[in-house]
Design an enzyme around this catalytic site. Structure first.
Site, short mmCIF file in Angstrom:
data_model
loop_
_atom_site.label_atom_id
_atom_site.label_comp_id
_atom_site.label_asym_id
_atom_site.label_seq_id
_atom_site.Cartn_x
_atom_site.Cartn_y
_atom_site.Cartn_z
N LYS A 22 -66.90 42.38 -56.55
CA LYS A 22 -68.13 41.93 -55.89
C LYS A 22 -68.77 40.79 -56.68
O LYS A 22 -69.12 39.75 -56.12
CB LYS A 22 -69.13 43.12 -55.80
N ASN A 23 -68.91 40.98 -57.98
CA ASN A 23 -69.65 40.00 -58.77
C ASN A 23 -68.89 38.70 -58.97
O ASN A 23 -69.48 37.69 -59.36
CB ASN A 23 -70.06 40.60 -60.12
N CYS A 116 -86.29 45.19 -57.53
CA CYS A 116 -85.38 46.15 -56.92
C CYS A 116 -85.37 47.41 -57.75
O CYS A 116 -86.00 47.47 -58.80
CB CYS A 116 -84.00 45.56 -56.72
N ARG A 121 -86.35 42.22 -62.33
CA ARG A 121 -85.40 41.13 -62.09
C ARG A 121 -86.06 39.79 -61.74
O ARG A 121 -85.88 39.26 -60.63
CB ARG A 121 -84.37 41.54 -61.03
N ASP A 304 -73.61 48.20 -65.56
CA ASP A 304 -73.18 48.70 -64.25
C ASP A 304 -72.37 49.99 -64.35
O ASP A 304 -72.14 50.64 -63.33
CB ASP A 304 -72.36 47.62 -63.51
N ARG A 396 -72.81 48.72 -50.57
CA ARG A 396 -73.05 47.34 -51.03
C ARG A 396 -71.97 46.90 -52.02
O ARG A 396 -71.75 45.69 -52.20
CB ARG A 396 -74.42 47.23 -51.70
C1 UD1 Z 1 -75.53 40.45 -62.63
C2 UD1 Z 1 -74.67 41.37 -61.81
C3 UD1 Z 1 -75.11 42.82 -61.99
C4 UD1 Z 1 -75.12 43.16 -63.47
C5 UD1 Z 1 -75.92 42.15 -64.26
C6 UD1 Z 1 -75.86 42.37 -65.76
C7 UD1 Z 1 -74.01 40.02 -59.92
C8 UD1 Z 1 -74.10 39.77 -58.45
N1 UD1 Z 1 -74.79 40.99 -60.41
O1 UD1 Z 1 -76.87 40.55 -62.15
O2 UD1 Z 1 -74.17 43.65 -61.30
O3 UD1 Z 1 -75.69 44.44 -63.63
O4 UD1 Z 1 -75.45 40.82 -64.00
O5 UD1 Z 1 -74.55 42.38 -66.19
O6 UD1 Z 1 -73.21 39.41 -60.62
N2 UD1 Z 1 -83.55 38.20 -66.38
C9 UD1 Z 1 -84.80 37.61 -66.57
N3 UD1 Z 1 -85.04 36.39 -65.98
C10 UD1 Z 1 -84.11 35.74 -65.23
C11 UD1 Z 1 -82.84 36.36 -65.04
C12 UD1 Z 1 -82.59 37.59 -65.62
O7 UD1 Z 1 -85.66 38.15 -67.25
O8 UD1 Z 1 -84.39 34.65 -64.72
C13 UD1 Z 1 -83.29 39.53 -66.96
C14 UD1 Z 1 -83.12 40.59 -65.88
O9 UD1 Z 1 -84.35 41.10 -65.44
C15 UD1 Z 1 -82.29 41.61 -66.61
C16 UD1 Z 1 -81.39 40.77 -67.50
O10 UD1 Z 1 -82.04 39.50 -67.63
O11 UD1 Z 1 -83.12 42.42 -67.40
C17 UD1 Z 1 -79.99 40.60 -66.98
O12 UD1 Z 1 -80.00 39.95 -65.76
P1 UD1 Z 1 -78.80 39.03 -65.25
O13 UD1 Z 1 -77.74 38.95 -66.30
O14 UD1 Z 1 -79.38 37.77 -64.74
O15 UD1 Z 1 -78.25 39.91 -64.05
P2 UD1 Z 1 -77.95 39.46 -62.57
O16 UD1 Z 1 -77.33 38.12 -62.54
O17 UD1 Z 1 -79.17 39.69 -61.73
#
Ligand code: UD1
Length: 420
Positions: A22-23, A116, A121, A304, A396
């Protein structure tokens, strides 16, 4: 209403071919809008998040066709750069259209992705990075951005966010000049996205210190790609087999992608083997708990798999502790597991699990995608019947969890409750 019904207590034995990731699929599909012509994406998982992404692409003007697991995306005519809230609010990864639309059209309007179940996030890192590349954000209520041209630049991410790294990559490939992303995410799905972009003419390389160097190119060609197997689905199934005391081989995931999960399984007393893209687990005695596991960015133990691990710890001997360092609200699964007799105490981002010999079947609600899968694991090892509602979360990310686990001996089925 639809729910999953599991009759627990049967060990899993056999082999499963793991679905596409998925990712990896989500950013790769989004990246198709960076070029004219038709991209062909193979082994694309048939899951809800992918369908929602394809729907957004249709609304932007792409021609999208799916033949089984092969998806064709023709992004020759992008007629819009505005994404409606209805689709985007369902999937967090819609935020990736920000970088891709800026790269392709210089404009993007998206609803602010809401919070979520697993945490707030925010998208501040995405915005900050794109601003450094020349994007101007025009609105606080939604993600409305414009740029005359994306200029290459140096971006240092304070945290290796997966999504922010992908958004930067999508914006930078067509930028003027060279860009450097320091402290980017190192998840294999990032490297898969880079490889797909490179095979279409992008010039991205990962340096020894992990940083990404992107030399902007003026255009990308359409490309063909086969999505790698999903390491999180594979890890979920290995944990499922382990906690039912079975033995299972999963196919498709390269060695390094499951190393951290395999390490924890071995510490629990499971036998784990790997040969090329095959991973096998076997358990003969009761699993042991592990004193401390912390979730961390790749290559450490993935957030995850934290919920499935918690389900496995619930029946392992002794006390285990898990610290969740990535998403602040990812312990909702604990409350559901407690309904089955699990002994779990949560204190902030630390969960303390005292393993019990048996869980008992219960009526549960999936709290989120991976939490839902964790409840399936718990149901497989519990006495009696477990009923899991809100299965849409599980859909999902898992193509068909009943098909996969049913094929290796689980008694699990979808029940359509007509309410009559
Ligand atoms: C992706 C994965 C998800 C996985 C996660 C961490 C996809 C579609 N989803 O989610 O399955 O659990 O990586 O490995 O690939 N953060 C901020 N500000 C930002 C962005 C992130 O504070 O602008 C924080 C988030 O709240 C969280 C952490 O950084 O606490 C990790 O987020 P991130 O690595 O961005 O995860 P996703 O890309 O949302």
């Amino acid at each position: 209403m639809k729910y999953l019904e599991i009759s627990g207590g049967r060990p899993l034995f056999g082999e499963i071919q793991i679905q596409g990731s998925k990712n990896a699929a989500l950013p790769i599909l989004v990246s198709c809008i960076l070029s004219e012509g038709t991209c062909r994406i193979e082994n694309c998982p048939e899951i809800k998040d992918v369908e929602d992404t394809l729907q957004i692409m249709r609304e932007l003007g792409c021609g999208v066709r799916r033949l089984g697991r092969t998806v064709y995306v023709d992004a020759s005519c992008i007629s819009r750069w505005e994404i409606r809230a209805t689709e985007a609010s369902r999937i967090r990864s819609s935020v990736l259209f920000l970088g891709a639309l800026l790269g392709r059209t210089g404009k993007a309007v998206l609803p602010m992705p809401g919070g979520c179940a697993i945490g707030s996030r925010p998208v501040d890192l995405h915005q900050k990075a794109l601003k450094q590349l020349g994007a101007v954000f025009l609105n606080q209520e939604q993600l409305q951005a414009e740029c005359r041209e994306i200029r290459g630049g140096r971006i240092r991410l304070p945290f290796p966010s997966v999504g922010a790294t992908e958004n930067c990559l999508l914006a930078c490939v067509l930028a003027k000049g060279e860009s450097r992303i320091e402290n980017p995410a190192r998840e294999p799905e990032i490297d898969e996205l880079c490889s797909f972009l490179n095979c279409r003419g992008a010039r991205i390389s990962r340096r020894r210190d992990g940083s990404l160097r992107i030399q902007g190119v003026s255009r990308l060609e359409p490309g063909v790609w086969q999505i790698q197997a999903d390491r999180i689905v594979a890890g979920t199934y290995l944990l499922a087999a382990a906690c039912t005391g079975g033995s299972l081989c999963v196919h498709g995931c390269p060695e390094e992608s499951l190393r951290a999960a395999a390490g924890v399984l071995r510490r629990m007393g499971a036998q784990v083997w790997n040969q090329e893209k095959r991973w096998a687990v076997a358990v003969k005695e009761r699993l042991q708990g592990v004193p401390y596991v912390e979730t961390r960015p790749y290559p450490d133990f993935p957030t995850d798999l934290q919920s499935p691990l918690m389900a496995a710890f619930s029946v392992a001997s002794g006390r285990s502790r898990i610290r969740e360092t990535i998403f602040e609200n990812r312990f909702s699964t604990a409350w559901e597991l407690r309904k089955m007799g699990a002994q779990i105490q949560v204190d902030g981002n630390l969960a303390c699990i005292d393993g019990v010999r048996r869980l008992k079947g219960a009526r549960l609600q999936a709290p989120d995608l991976r939490g839902g899968a964790a409840l399936v694991l718990a149901g497989l090892q519990a006495d009696g019947i477990t009923r899991i509602e809100r299965t849409e979360y599980i859909e999902r990310g898992y193509e068909d969890i009943c098909r996969d686990l049913g094929s290796v001996g689980a008694r699990i089925r979808v029940v359509q409750d007509t309410g009559g």
